[in-house]
Structures are given as structure tokens and as C-alpha cells.
Scaffold this motif. Sequence first.
Motif, short mmCIF file in Angstrom:
data_model
loop_
_atom_site.label_atom_id
_atom_site.label_comp_id
_atom_site.label_asym_id
_atom_site.label_seq_id
_atom_site.Cartn_x
_atom_site.Cartn_y
_atom_site.Cartn_z
N ARG A 32 -174.54 55.80 -23.68
CA ARG A 32 -174.90 54.66 -22.84
C ARG A 32 -175.87 53.77 -23.61
O ARG A 32 -176.77 54.26 -24.30
CB ARG A 32 -175.54 55.13 -21.54
CG ARG A 32 -174.64 56.05 -20.71
CD ARG A 32 -173.40 55.34 -20.18
NE ARG A 32 -172.52 56.27 -19.49
CZ ARG A 32 -172.63 56.59 -18.20
NH1 ARG A 32 -173.59 56.05 -17.46
NH2 ARG A 32 -171.80 57.44 -17.66
N THR A 33 -175.70 52.47 -23.45
CA THR A 33 -176.53 51.52 -24.19
C THR A 33 -177.10 50.46 -23.26
O THR A 33 -176.59 50.23 -22.15
CB THR A 33 -175.71 50.83 -25.30
OG1 THR A 33 -174.67 50.05 -24.70
CG2 THR A 33 -175.09 51.86 -26.24
N ALA A 34 -178.12 49.78 -23.74
CA ALA A 34 -178.78 48.74 -22.96
C ALA A 34 -177.90 47.52 -22.76
O ALA A 34 -178.11 46.74 -21.83
CB ALA A 34 -180.09 48.33 -23.64
N GLY A 35 -176.90 47.35 -23.63
CA GLY A 35 -176.07 46.16 -23.57
C GLY A 35 -175.39 45.94 -22.24
O GLY A 35 -175.20 44.79 -21.82
N ASN A 36 -175.02 47.01 -21.56
CA ASN A 36 -174.40 46.88 -20.24
C ASN A 36 -175.23 47.58 -19.16
O ASN A 36 -174.70 48.02 -18.15
CB ASN A 36 -172.96 47.41 -20.24
CG ASN A 36 -172.89 48.92 -20.38
OD1 ASN A 36 -173.85 49.55 -20.83
ND2 ASN A 36 -171.76 49.51 -20.00
N GLY A 37 -176.54 47.69 -19.41
CA GLY A 37 -177.41 48.30 -18.42
C GLY A 37 -177.22 49.79 -18.28
O GLY A 37 -177.53 50.36 -17.23
N TYR A 38 -176.73 50.46 -19.33
CA TYR A 38 -176.51 51.91 -19.36
C TYR A 38 -175.45 52.35 -18.35
O TYR A 38 -175.42 53.51 -17.93
CB TYR A 38 -177.83 52.66 -19.12
CG TYR A 38 -178.88 52.28 -20.13
CD1 TYR A 38 -178.86 52.81 -21.43
CD2 TYR A 38 -179.89 51.37 -19.81
CE1 TYR A 38 -179.82 52.44 -22.36
CE2 TYR A 38 -180.85 51.00 -20.74
CZ TYR A 38 -180.82 51.53 -22.01
OH TYR A 38 -181.76 51.18 -22.94
N MET A 39 -174.56 51.44 -17.98
CA MET A 39 -173.48 51.75 -17.06
C MET A 39 -172.35 52.49 -17.78
O MET A 39 -172.18 52.34 -19.00
CB MET A 39 -172.92 50.46 -16.43
CG MET A 39 -173.88 49.75 -15.50
SD MET A 39 -174.00 50.63 -13.93
CE MET A 39 -175.04 49.49 -13.00
N PRO A 40 -171.53 53.25 -17.04
CA PRO A 40 -170.35 53.87 -17.64
C PRO A 40 -169.35 52.79 -18.05
O PRO A 40 -169.33 51.69 -17.48
CB PRO A 40 -169.81 54.76 -16.53
CG PRO A 40 -170.35 54.17 -15.26
CD PRO A 40 -171.68 53.59 -15.62
N SER A 41 -168.51 53.10 -19.02
CA SER A 41 -167.59 52.11 -19.57
C SER A 41 -166.30 51.98 -18.78
O SER A 41 -165.62 50.95 -18.87
CB SER A 41 -167.25 52.46 -21.02
OG SER A 41 -166.54 53.69 -21.10
N SER A 42 -165.95 53.02 -17.99
CA SER A 42 -164.62 53.05 -17.38
C SER A 42 -164.61 52.92 -15.87
O SER A 42 -163.54 52.99 -15.26
CB SER A 42 -163.90 54.35 -17.77
OG SER A 42 -163.80 54.47 -19.17
N MET A 43 -165.76 52.76 -15.25
CA MET A 43 -165.81 52.63 -13.79
C MET A 43 -167.08 51.89 -13.39
O MET A 43 -168.01 51.74 -14.18
CB MET A 43 -165.73 54.01 -13.11
CG MET A 43 -166.81 54.99 -13.53
SD MET A 43 -168.34 54.89 -12.55
CE MET A 43 -167.80 55.64 -11.03
N THR A 44 -167.09 51.42 -12.14
CA THR A 44 -168.27 50.75 -11.58
C THR A 44 -168.87 51.63 -10.50
O THR A 44 -168.23 51.88 -9.47
CB THR A 44 -167.91 49.38 -10.98
OG1 THR A 44 -167.34 48.56 -12.01
CG2 THR A 44 -169.15 48.71 -10.41
N PRO A 45 -170.06 52.17 -10.71
CA PRO A 45 -170.65 53.09 -9.72
C PRO A 45 -170.93 52.40 -8.39
O PRO A 45 -171.25 51.22 -8.34
CB PRO A 45 -171.96 53.53 -10.39
CG PRO A 45 -171.80 53.21 -11.83
CD PRO A 45 -170.92 52.00 -11.89
N LYS A 46 -170.83 53.18 -7.33
CA LYS A 46 -171.22 52.73 -6.00
C LYS A 46 -172.66 53.14 -5.69
O LYS A 46 -173.25 52.64 -4.73
CB LYS A 46 -170.29 53.33 -4.94
CG LYS A 46 -168.83 52.93 -5.06
CD LYS A 46 -168.01 53.62 -3.99
CE LYS A 46 -166.54 53.26 -4.08
NZ LYS A 46 -165.73 53.99 -3.05
#
Length: 207
Positions: free
Chosen positions: A49-63
Motif C-alpha cells: 500500500r502506498t500514499a499515492g492512493n491513500g493506502y487503499m487496496p488496488s482492486s476494490m473500494t472499501p465500505k
Amino acid sequence: MATTFWVGEVFDPTAADGSQVYSTYDDDWEASYGGCDGVLTPECSTEPRTAGNGYMPSSMTPKENPFYLDLPYDDVNDPVAFAERSTVIPWANEPGYAGQETNKNFSYMKNRWVKLVMNDRVCFGQVEDAGPGQYHDAKYVFGSNNARPANKAFNRAGMDVSPAINGCLGFSELDGQDDKLSWQFVDEADVPAGPWLTIVTTSQVNN
């Protein structure tokens, strides 16, 4: 010592607590979260996980908040912790918590904010599960005489953290047990702006 876990992980299908498809507070944790907090390979695996996308997963959007962790105190399902929770948890009598001591559908621990520090990095996360290995370690969790974790497994880890926290703090390994951090509970009002506030978990017990 802290290890890493993630929603959807199954590390021991034969163990009662060997799956993160559910948590101690949510029997449908993976569904509530929105799916595997990682990549399907075909099993649910972790990823950097990286800061570039806010440490979000690459394959889904968390609820729910991807900045989650567990601590070894299950105040709902562990009978010892449930019986003593209103007397050992420091915020048990605060507004929003007072009067809930016999309510099995309410957790004093779930969603509580924690400040985590490793080297020169500071991140924040919410408690969303219990463990590792112990479930009423009040002395360690609530700071009695600087007690160390009662857990002897997983290199004596005192908590598990999510992949987002792993990346935010700069852990040396994606799924290891050699990273050390400092932590403390904080009030929600004291949580500063950051990627950990992009999605805040508010749901209560779902068992």
C-alpha cells in the motif's frame, strides 16, 4: 510487536479464529467491508500500500475504514472480558458508552481510535477485531503497570494491523512479525486529518 492481517484472509481454516472473513464483532465482516482487502490470487492475499492512493487496496473500494487493527480484548464474546468491561475499560462511563455493560449487541472496543507510531511515522486506525491469540488481556490493553502482551504466539505480537496501516507506518514486511510500534488510545476528536478519515467505520456489533 505487531503483525499484519486483512479482511478476507484465511491463514488457518482449522482454527476457530483462523479466518478474517468474519471478525469477533461482525459475522459478515468481509461483506460489510466490501470484499477482500487485497488481491484474489485466487485466495485473498495482501499487497503493498502506498500514499499515492491513500493506502487503499488496488482492486476494490472499501465500505469501511481500511485503517483497522485488533487488540487482545474481546469485550463482547469473551466471558471474562464481557464481565469486567464496564470496570476496566477507561471510557466505559463516558457518554455514548455508559449503561451498555449488559448489552451483547454493543462493544466498547469496536471503532475505538488508536494512534500508532513507528520510527518517525504516525498513523491512526480503528479497532475492528480482537487478538492476536488472547481475548481478555486487560493488563496489556489498558496499560496496567506497563504490562507486556500475554500472547506468546506470532513473536509475542500485541496487535495485528491492516495493510493500510502496514504501508502507512512503513513496515519492513507485507506479512511478517518483526515490526515494532508504539500505540495509545485517542478520542475521535483528537484524530488529525489524514487518509484514515476518508472512510470512518461506525457500525456496531453484527453477530
